[in-house]
Design an enzyme around this catalytic site. Sequence first.
Site, short mmCIF file in Angstrom:
data_model
loop_
_atom_site.label_atom_id
_atom_site.label_comp_id
_atom_site.label_asym_id
_atom_site.label_seq_id
_atom_site.Cartn_x
_atom_site.Cartn_y
_atom_site.Cartn_z
CD GLU A 441 56.18 8.57 11.05
OE1 GLU A 441 56.00 7.45 10.57
OE2 GLU A 441 56.94 8.77 12.01
C1 LIG Z 1 47.05 3.97 7.67
C2 LIG Z 1 47.99 3.86 8.80
C3 LIG Z 1 49.33 3.59 8.56
C4 LIG Z 1 50.23 3.46 9.63
N1 LIG Z 1 51.54 3.09 9.39
C5 LIG Z 1 52.33 2.75 10.45
C6 LIG Z 1 53.62 2.15 10.23
O1 LIG Z 1 54.08 1.99 9.11
N2 LIG Z 1 54.33 1.76 11.32
C7 LIG Z 1 53.87 1.92 12.59
O2 LIG Z 1 54.55 1.52 13.52
N3 LIG Z 1 52.66 2.50 12.83
C8 LIG Z 1 51.89 2.92 11.80
N4 LIG Z 1 50.65 3.48 12.02
C9 LIG Z 1 50.24 3.78 13.38
C10 LIG Z 1 50.20 5.28 13.68
O3 LIG Z 1 51.49 5.82 13.72
C11 LIG Z 1 49.39 5.49 14.97
O4 LIG Z 1 48.03 5.24 14.64
C12 LIG Z 1 49.52 6.88 15.55
O5 LIG Z 1 50.85 7.11 15.99
C13 LIG Z 1 48.58 7.10 16.74
O6 LIG Z 1 48.56 6.04 17.62
P1 LIG Z 1 47.15 5.38 18.03
O7 LIG Z 1 46.36 5.18 16.80
O8 LIG Z 1 47.40 4.20 18.88
O9 LIG Z 1 46.42 6.49 18.89
P2 LIG Z 1 46.48 6.66 20.48
O10 LIG Z 1 47.90 6.65 20.91
O11 LIG Z 1 45.56 5.70 21.11
O12 LIG Z 1 45.91 8.13 20.66
C14 LIG Z 1 44.49 8.41 20.66
C15 LIG Z 1 44.31 9.93 20.86
O13 LIG Z 1 44.89 10.34 22.12
C16 LIG Z 1 45.87 11.34 21.92
N5 LIG Z 1 46.98 11.11 22.86
C17 LIG Z 1 47.59 9.94 23.17
N6 LIG Z 1 48.57 10.14 24.06
C18 LIG Z 1 48.60 11.46 24.32
C19 LIG Z 1 49.42 12.31 25.13
N7 LIG Z 1 50.42 11.82 25.85
N8 LIG Z 1 49.17 13.64 25.13
C20 LIG Z 1 48.18 14.16 24.39
N9 LIG Z 1 47.37 13.41 23.59
C21 LIG Z 1 47.58 12.08 23.56
C22 LIG Z 1 46.32 11.20 20.47
O14 LIG Z 1 46.83 12.40 19.93
C23 LIG Z 1 45.02 10.76 19.78
O15 LIG Z 1 44.25 11.87 19.47
C24 LIG Z 1 49.75 3.65 10.96
C25 LIG Z 1 48.42 3.98 11.19
C26 LIG Z 1 47.54 4.06 10.14
C27 LIG Z 1 46.09 4.36 10.43
#
Ligand SMILES: Cc1cc2nc3c(=O)[nH]c(=O)nc-3n(C[C@H](O)[C@H](O)[C@H](O)COP(=O)(O)OP(=O)(O)OC[C@H]3O[C@@H](n4cnc5c(N)ncnc54)[C@H](O)[C@@H]3O)c2cc1C
Length: 598
Positions: A441
């Site tokens: 989220e």
């Molecule tokens: C169990 C589970 C359920 C989920 N359910 C859903 C769902 O129902 N629908 C859906 O669409 N998604 C869902 N997700 C996805 C989830 O919302 C994302 O994993 C989350 O938003 C983070 O994105 P990412 O994993 O790609 O991390 P990334 O975007 O790759 O980020 C990696 C790291 O970099 C940091 N970072 C990235 N950009 C910035 C920035 N601009 N400034 C500072 N820090 C930054 C982040 O905080 C993080 O620490 C789910 C994920 C999981 C694991």
Amino acid sequence: MAKYKAPLRDMQFVLNEVFEADKLWASMEATQEVTPDLADAILEEGAKLTENELFPLNLSGDEEGCRFDQGQVFTPKGFKEAYQALSEGGWMGLGGNPEYGGQGMPKMLTVLFEEMLYASNASFTLYPALNNGATLLLDSHASEEIKEKFLPPMYEGRWIGTMCLTEPHAGTDLGLIRTKAEPKDDGTYSITGNKIWITGGEHDLAENIIHLVLAKLPDAPKGTRGISLFLVPKFKINADESLGDHNLVNCGNIEHKMGIKGSATCVINFDGSEGIMIGEPHKGLAAMFTMMNYERLSIGIQGLGLGEVAYQSAMDFAKERIQSRAPTGPKNPDKAADPILVHPDVRRMALNVRAFNEASRAFASYVGMQLDISKYHTDDTTRKHAANLVALLTPIAKAFITDRGFDATVEAQQIYGGSGYCSEWGAEQYVRDARIAQIYEGTNGIQAMDLMGRKVFANKGEFLAIFAKDVREFLQEVSGQEAMQPWVTALETELKRLESVTEAVIKAASENPEEIGAAAVDYLNLFGLVAYAYMWARMAKVAQDEVDADSSGFYAAKIQVSNHYLKRVLPRTLALEQQILAGAEVLMTLEEEAFYAE
Ligand SMILES: Cc1cc2nc3c(=O)[nH]c(=O)nc-3n(C[C@H](O)[C@H](O)[C@H](O)COP(=O)(O)OP(=O)(O)OC[C@H]3O[C@@H](n4cnc5c(N)ncnc54)[C@H](O)[C@@H]3O)c2cc1C
């Protein structure tokens, strides 16, 4: 073993005594029929459902997990029946729009029911939680025709919603999504792309799954300005509203995860699926934010619910566990040792957890109350102020509640000693289930960026001023009350600290944009501690007024826990202030290459 009893007395205290919900409900047309008796009855029935139907499936659901077989997903034993009970009891539409079959209950009440859901079974609760967000989105942005067709079965739980944003290369940065939407002659769209980590993307609980999908039209501008929103049902809907053919959407697999094992986290492939556009072209992300903001508060409550059940279970354990003697001499001379709660350090952990849980409950209700005011109040300015408060406080509700909720599960686990590490006691499951709430989220780091950048820096502290005014009005009200003096002094000092730190960051960030990200997480934690101090002060005031006439000990305990927060938790703001004022330079000077291992 794990133990859960819905904290009804505390919920009623927050709702009726601290925030005087009955007066607010009576003052707004949309909530006039909600009486304290009705609210109590809903909470009591909610407690029965969650304690008796959902909680018994928590440990077994974790052990069994979800199963994927040739595109189908099977939820753990008992989930289907529990979902049926939830649907048949009308709980899926509890906060829904009454025009389409919802029950129209105010948010400040439904947040309390949500806490019970998450506490009793977090994995299970994610299915209805996503549906609540999806129905809210459709109610706010879909055409009348779509609302009439989709909302009633979704409020009944026959159909259930999902949120499809994330793609393998696009998580935080949704501007990078590649899922395409091609217009067709009949006015629908052909959706093609791969979404990952979709909660409840496929399962056996409901007869249809309604995916809300972000995708790009062929002429889309680059980045987040080119995103549109589409409704893609798993089964198409016939003209007579019966279910038609299977749409070209399927589940490629499910994830194996650290926790929330009963929640299906799915790869969802859209292979030219038929979709309906919701809202206007290229404005999909703004519409999706209606759902995301709802889910952010909801996920915050996941942290609270797990913190609460972890606390109750740890106290149940602590009652029986005897080890060593009290520092002041035996308390339990007939037994070989004293109960572990005689030790100051065990009390420190228990009181930390309790002080945060009770403040989180009050804070979630406070944000819920502002949501209700922003939606239903007749006065434009009051509505606007409440909406600005919601915007300001939503990232705190998501990140601070889940961070403190996770800490709560870890501290509760620590109270168990080695038993906390072994599965049969349940404590380790709560740690695993709470961890994800800090990540999905929008990670908690991103919530902090949202708070610092969009909700504070962008408007030069205008929203913060609304919050500060609310706190100062309260301080004015209690300023003549002797017992409240420690709170008046502390809260005024902390508010000034928050304001002066805010000013310093705004000034620094006007010269160097890196200052926003450098300050963000510490700033959110500082703000969270001050907001919780405000919650504790409001709770302490009611408790002080009532304590003399109370024989149950409830108010006396409230005052004691409030003192723990005041004296042993709130001083954390001093360190945070120093960290924030240290600025970005110390973070940004180390060369990037120096971070990577050789
Ligand atoms: C169990 C589970 C359920 C989920 N359910 C859903 C769902 O129902 N629908 C859906 O669409 N998604 C869902 N997700 C996805 C989830 O919302 C994302 O994993 C989350 O938003 C983070 O994105 P990412 O994993 O790609 O991390 P990334 O975007 O790759 O980020 C990696 C790291 O970099 C940091 N970072 C990235 N950009 C910035 C920035 N601009 N400034 C500072 N820090 C930054 C982040 O905080 C993080 O620490 C789910 C994920 C999981 C694991």
